[in-house]
Motif scaffolding. Structure first.
Motif, PDB file in Angstrom:
ATOM      1  N   ALA A 125       0.983  -1.143  -0.156  1.00 49.09           N
ATOM      2  CA  ALA A 125      -0.011  -0.035   0.056  1.00 49.09           C
ATOM      3  C   ALA A 125       0.755   1.178  -0.027  1.00 49.09           C
ATOM      4  O   ALA A 125       0.224   2.372  -0.602  1.00 49.09           O
ATOM      5  CB  ALA A 125      -0.942  -0.103   1.239  1.00 49.09           C
TER       6      ALA A 125
ATOM      7  N   ALA B  21      -1.193   2.530  -2.976  1.00 49.61           N
ATOM      8  CA  ALA B  21      -2.665   3.027  -2.740  1.00 49.61           C
ATOM      9  C   ALA B  21      -3.126   4.157  -3.139  1.00 49.61           C
ATOM     10  O   ALA B  21      -4.222   4.475  -2.679  1.00 49.61           O
ATOM     11  CB  ALA B  21      -2.583   2.604  -1.243  1.00 49.61           C
TER      12      ALA B  21
ATOM     13  N   GLU C  25      -8.125  -5.088  -6.484  1.00 50.82           N
ATOM     14  CA  GLU C  25      -8.252  -4.317  -5.164  1.00 50.82           C
ATOM     15  C   GLU C  25      -9.061  -3.278  -5.956  1.00 50.82           C
ATOM     16  O   GLU C  25     -10.116  -2.651  -5.131  1.00 50.82           O
ATOM     17  CB  GLU C  25      -6.863  -3.907  -4.759  1.00 50.82           C
TER      18      GLU C  25
ATOM     19  N   GLN D  38     -12.930  -2.181  -4.526  1.00 52.16           N
ATOM     20  CA  GLN D  38     -13.117  -1.081  -4.082  1.00 52.16           C
ATOM     21  C   GLN D  38     -14.207  -0.116  -4.944  1.00 52.16           C
ATOM     22  O   GLN D  38     -14.676   0.911  -4.577  1.00 52.16           O
ATOM     23  CB  GLN D  38     -11.879  -0.169  -3.899  1.00 52.16           C
TER      24      GLN D  38
END
Length: 554
Positions: A73, A77, A106, A110
């Protein structure tokens, strides 16, 4: 006429106040004054919201072409937030196949709409490619995240820079990983500036290989032959999990017993395992290839998990730092439906990650481990900074220590051209860590320089110099007003660092239109027909989604 030059700028990660938010930019300026740039990483720096009111900080994204070193991350991220703030941006991402698959999963999780996904380009060892005038060469390195790479970037004027990413100098359990010969070849071609991970360089010796974890975990198996086991891990750090899988296979082979089954409890663990399979890094397959023993890895939600005798179970769980909603914490509160203490055999919990010294982590983890003991679990957790003992160690870091940097310095000294000495610069750390890295290389007779965020390294006519001025470091504060990771409502505030006051100050709030879908919205998107029933329309929608994903992947 402008002077041809190549510049490296730290956009984030070389912080005065801790680790995280890694991002770097390389820019080439031609004689006509035109510029071309690429960026490496765009990460997140975590924040204690109870103290700052901010969930985390993300590095700026200043280029449309982005190289990613690995899937942690603090390196990736920030990207999804930048896409939400600027959805029309034509973003190209160059990364190892695992990093690509993980990011895709991911971003889907999200709620990023498929039409806003970046264009992914898989990179491979030894396969050079060109981006915006730069020639890029990916070089595998070993880190706790699989698929970690360093990048050698050659600009149009011939300047060669190497970003090592996060690394240590021992072999990887998954993927190619570090190879002395390969690194020697890179230095032999000439590297003008090399940027090195500084996270653990204040510690002496060399970070051990994952072989040591295999030996230590195997001893735990010998010491607890009949126990139901629960092992806490960080999902993206799958190299260590692979070391555990090898230990289980070797133990079964040595004792003539049936190998235990790994049962994954935690969505992020299941996601990582799926991504490894898609990236041709199946842990089950790789283990069987190396040991001849098949170790099964299944989801805790699989009905087959309940049929496995407790003494043959290893629950692999998330939540090593006591995160409230993670698997291990829910077990400690008696709220995890998949995992209960067994009555017929002993119960052992191995938290395979030392406590990260941040906020009240220690107190939170102590409380969680105490609650597990009260339920009847025997507990184990490694001590941060403790000496590594052969046969006893069951956790190692993915970051190199002082000994790893010394090895890099020796490889450079033995192979670099006499007329092209490398300048080494510490990145990815605070001032103490980056300067410690540079002192190691200096002690080995290498050239060194030092930069902080918003400062540049300039290479012109073969000369390497640090820019005398430091620009204004910037970042974006991310605040979830809902405090609900399933349905967040983000605010984004641009901040700049005031070097006089030595503090971050708000510049402006960034207006944007919400792009990320909530969990409910995502569920509705996948349903076809009325009443949530999947019909032909729903199937066609899924095929269309798959086609769009394929179109954005290369």
């Amino acid at each position: 006429m402008a002077e041809k030059r190549t510049e490296f700028e730290s956009l984030g990660g070389n912080n005065l106040d801790g680790i995280g938010g890694n991002a770097k930019k390389i820019t080439y300026t031609a004689e006509d004054g035109s510029k071309k740039s690429i960026q490496i990483d765009c990460g997140m720096k975590f924040s204690d919201k109870t103290l700052t009111g901010v969930d985390n900080y993300i590095a700026p994204l200043e280029c449309d072409d982005l190289l990613l070193t690995h899937a942690h991350a603090d390196h990736i991220a920030g990207i999804i937030h930048h896409i939400q703030m600027n959805p029309e941006r034509p973003l190209n991402i160059y990364a190892d196949k695992f990093t690509h698959q993980f990011m895709l999963a991911e971003m889907t999780k999200q709620g990023l709409p498929i039409d806003n996904m970046p264009k992914f380009h898989d990179v491979k060892d030894g396969e050079k490619f060109k981006v915006n005038g730069f020639e890029i060469e990916p070089v595998p390195v070993t880190h706790s995240a699989p698929g970690a790479v360093a990048f050698v970037i050659e600009s149009p004027d011939g300047t060669r820079m190497m970003d090592m990413g996060d690394f240590k100098t021992t072999k990887a359990e998954l993927g190619k990983g570090w190879d002395d010969k390969r690194i020697a070849e890179v230095f032999a071609k000439g590297i003008d500036v090399c940027f090195c991970d500084s996270t653990s360089t204040t510690s002496k010796e060399t970070t051990p290989s994952y072989d040591m974890v295999t030996k230590g975990f195997k001893k735990i198996l010998y010491d607890n032959p009949n126990a139901q086991m629960m092992v806490g891990t960080i999902a993206r750090s799958a190299q260590q999990m692979m070391a555990d899988v090898i230990a289980v296979a070797e133990y079964a082979k040595e004792t003539g017993t049936k190998p235990r089954t790994f049962i994954l409890d935690g969505a992020s663990l299941v996601q990582v395992n799926n991504c490894l399979n898609k990236a041709d890094m199946s842990m089950t397959r790789e283990c069987e290839k190396r040991t001849g023993v098949r170790v099964n890895i299944i989801d805790a939600k699989d009905p087959a998990a309940r049929a496995i005798p407790p003494s043959e179970r290893i629950y692999m769980v998330t939540g090593t730092q006591g995160e409230e909603m993670a698997s291990m914490a829910r077990v400690s509160r008696g709220e995890n439906r998949n995992i209960r203490p067994a009555r017929s055999v002993p119960n052992l919990c191995v938290n395979q990650q030392a406590v990260i010294p941040s906020g009240d982590n220690q107190a939170v983890v102590d409380q969680m481990m105490g609650a597990l003991r009260a339920q009847g679990w025997k507990t184990m957790i490694p001590e941060r900074g403790a000496a590594f003992v052969e046969g006893e160690t069951y956790y190692v870091s993915g970051h190199g220590r002082a000994g790893d940097m010394e090895k890099v310095a020796d490889l450079a000294a033995a192979n670099q051209p006499a007329d092209r000495k490398t300048t080494f610069i510490g990145i990815h750390g605070d001032e103490v860590q980056t300067k410690a890295t540079e002192e190691i290389f200096k002690g080995k007779g290498q050239k060194v320089d030092h930069i902080t965020n918003a400062q540049k390294i300039v290479v012109s006519k073969g000369e390497v110099q640090v820019s005398p001025t430091i620009g204004k470091a910037s970042r974006i504060a991310v605040i979830d007003q809902n405090d609900d990771f399933m349905n967040p409502d983000f605010r984004y505030i641009k901040q700049a660092f005031n070097p006089v006051a030595k503090k971050w100050e708000d510049v402006k709030e960034i207006e944007y239109k919400k792009l990320l879908m909530s969990k409910t919205e995502r569920k509705n998107m996948t349903k076809g027909g009325k009443g949530g029933k999947k019909g032909k329309g729903g199937k066609r929608h899924n095929i269309a989604v798959m086609a769009k994903v394929a179109d954005r992947t290369r």
